[in-house]
Enzyme design. Structure first.
Site, short mmCIF file in Angstrom:
data_model
loop_
_atom_site.label_atom_id
_atom_site.label_comp_id
_atom_site.label_asym_id
_atom_site.label_seq_id
_atom_site.Cartn_x
_atom_site.Cartn_y
_atom_site.Cartn_z
N CYS A 1 19.89 134.86 44.54
CA CYS A 1 20.25 134.24 45.89
C CYS A 1 21.30 133.13 45.84
O CYS A 1 21.01 131.90 46.32
CB CYS A 1 19.08 133.86 46.74
SG CYS A 1 17.75 135.34 46.95
N TYR B 1 26.29 131.55 23.85
CA TYR B 1 26.22 130.87 25.05
C TYR B 1 25.42 131.69 26.14
O TYR B 1 25.92 131.37 27.43
CB TYR B 1 27.40 130.08 25.64
CG TYR B 1 27.84 129.02 24.26
CD1 TYR B 1 27.11 128.06 24.33
CD2 TYR B 1 28.98 129.43 23.81
CE1 TYR B 1 27.54 127.09 23.00
CE2 TYR B 1 29.41 128.35 22.91
CZ TYR B 1 28.45 127.45 22.30
OH TYR B 1 29.00 126.59 21.23
#
Length: 447
Positions: A374, A404
């Site tokens: 969201c 990463y």
């Protein structure tokens, strides 16, 4: 039957479906049009282990370890564990002859649990806690990189034997290449600047501590560096500092760690740092600097992380919906996002995407691959070309996600983190299992 079936010679003249500069070395397309890595179809990984999932090509990781060892035969190669650390990865890189560079007690314990020799482990970080330092001392870590006056005090007061240390210095060398991040300049949190006497003061303090054995200097210029020239400038300034230490204190420093940050390609056409070119630059810079300062040649350490595991990783997602907005973008929504790849939102990183479960002959259309979180900024790939017949249930693969991604993953929106699945010789195996909601609730003790 397609035209390619009738005239297979046309394939040689076509643009490859997958850019070989971006995908793991063992990547192929099978007879069903599915993308395979390590002899395993990515669609099968998605079906068996669920999505999203990180897929890691073991052969690719090992190949890059060997390439660095062959390219820098006189140097020490220390894998920067922060890029991606699991017990299996620690075992792979150490079996290939690499040392390990860790940043915390947690990374240290992971490496030790995989059987890594503590004498070949380097601990660094700009704000190491007393727990980090104590764990390193207790384990017998070979070198600790000192990054603050507080660390000098804490290390000098801990342990009974002498601890080998390097002092991290910033040579004030900027990096101005494609998407590079600079950490070797004066105004940032890492190390002691050579200018202004900061490094000189730190070196003097370390040399005054009987429990600390100063053996060399450490620097790190940044990340995603694609031009080797800054390394040459840094080496010149660092050797000059080592010569000054010899002049002022009569101590010859024997080790020079020039860090990592070696850039790789994320999308077609991106520049990358060629290890062979870097090796030639480092050799010439060392020869010149040592001759000019009449200083004995130190042993060099390099710390590649992303350059070892970045291209070995592919993340697979399942398409949940395709939302076409007239006069605006088409959004392909998948079941992962910024929780498993925060680099797009954090750094503006760009990635390519491919359909992994089939080969489509539909025309390409420009879309944005959006995540499930969201947040308006939860977009994994912007303005990428995918087949117009893309539909829910298709499997998408994003290459160059070995570094990463697992390391920086979160459980934002209480979405569990993905598994890490190694592939090699046609066999997939889970290295890190998928996190579950039960795992998340187990940590919540406030009920």
């Amino acid at each position: 039957m397609t035209l390619l079936d009738i005239l297979p010679s046309l394939r040689a003249a076509m643009t490859p479906r997958l850019d070989p500069a971006l995908w793991p070395a063992t990547t192929h397309v099978d007879e069903r049009g599915r993308i395979t890595v390590g002899g395993v179809a990515l669609a099968d990984v998605a079906d068996h282990f669920g999505t999203p999932a990180y897929v890691l090509d073991e052969s690719d990781v090992r190949h890059r370890c060997r390439t660095y060892r062959d390219t820098f035969p006189e140097a020490e190669i220390a894998y920067a564990a922060k890029a991606l650390l699991t017990r299996a990865v620690a075992r792979w890189v150490t079996e290939e002859g690499l040392s390990l560079d860790v940043c915390s007690a947690g990374e240290l314990e992971t490496a030790l649990s995989a059987g890594a020799d503590p004498r070949r482990i380097i601990l660094h970080g700009n704000a190491k806690t007393s727990a980090d330092l104590s764990a390193a001392r207790a384990a017998g870590v070979g070198r600790i990189v000192v990054d603050s006056h507080t660390e000098i005090t804490l290390l000098a007061a801990s342990g009974r034997g002498r601890q080998n240390v390097l002092v991290r210095v910033t040579p004030d060398v900027g990096v101005r290449t494609h998407r590079a991040l600079t950490t070797g300049v004066h105004d940032q949190k890492f190390g002691f600047p050579i200018s202004g006497g900061h490094a000189e003061d730190a070196l003097r303090r370390v040399l005054g501590q009987p429990r600390l054995n100063l053996i060399g200097l450490h620097c790190h210029l940044g990340s995603q560096i694609t031009d080797p020239a800054p390394f040459a400038t840094a080496i010149d300034r660092l050797v000059g500092t080592m010569a000054q230490v010899r002049h002022d204190h009569g101590t010859i420093l024997t080790q020079l760690n020039i860090g990592g940050g070696h850039g790789i390609s994320y999308t077609t056409g991106d520049p990358a740092l060629d290890p062979s070119t870097l090796a030639a630059t480092v050799e010439d810079a060392l020869d010149d600097a040592c001759a000019r300062h009449r200083f004995p040649r130190p042993r060099v350490t390099l710390e590649p992380g992303r350059a070892i595991v970045g291209r070995a990783g592919v993340t697979v997602y399942r398409v949940l919906s395709v939302k076409r907005i007239e006069g605006a973008r088409t959004f392909v929504c998948v079941d992962g996002g910024m929780s498993d790849n925060p680099r797009v939102a954090r750094y503006g990183a760009r990635y390519g995407v491919a359909v992994a479960n089939r080969h489509s002959t539909a025309p390409a259309t420009v879309v944005t691959v959006a995540g499930r979180h969201c947040e308006a900024g939860d977009e994994l790939a912007v303005d990428v070309s995918l087949p117009a017949d893309l539909r829910p249930g298709d499997v998408l693969a994003v290459p160059v996600t070995g570094a990463y991604h697992h390391s920086m993953a979160s459980s934002y929106n209480a979405v569990p983190r993905p598994p890490v699945v190694a592939v090699a010789h046609g066999v997939p195996r889970e290295l890190v299992r998928r996190e579950t909601v039960t795992d998340l609730l187990r940590r919540d003790v406030g009920a």
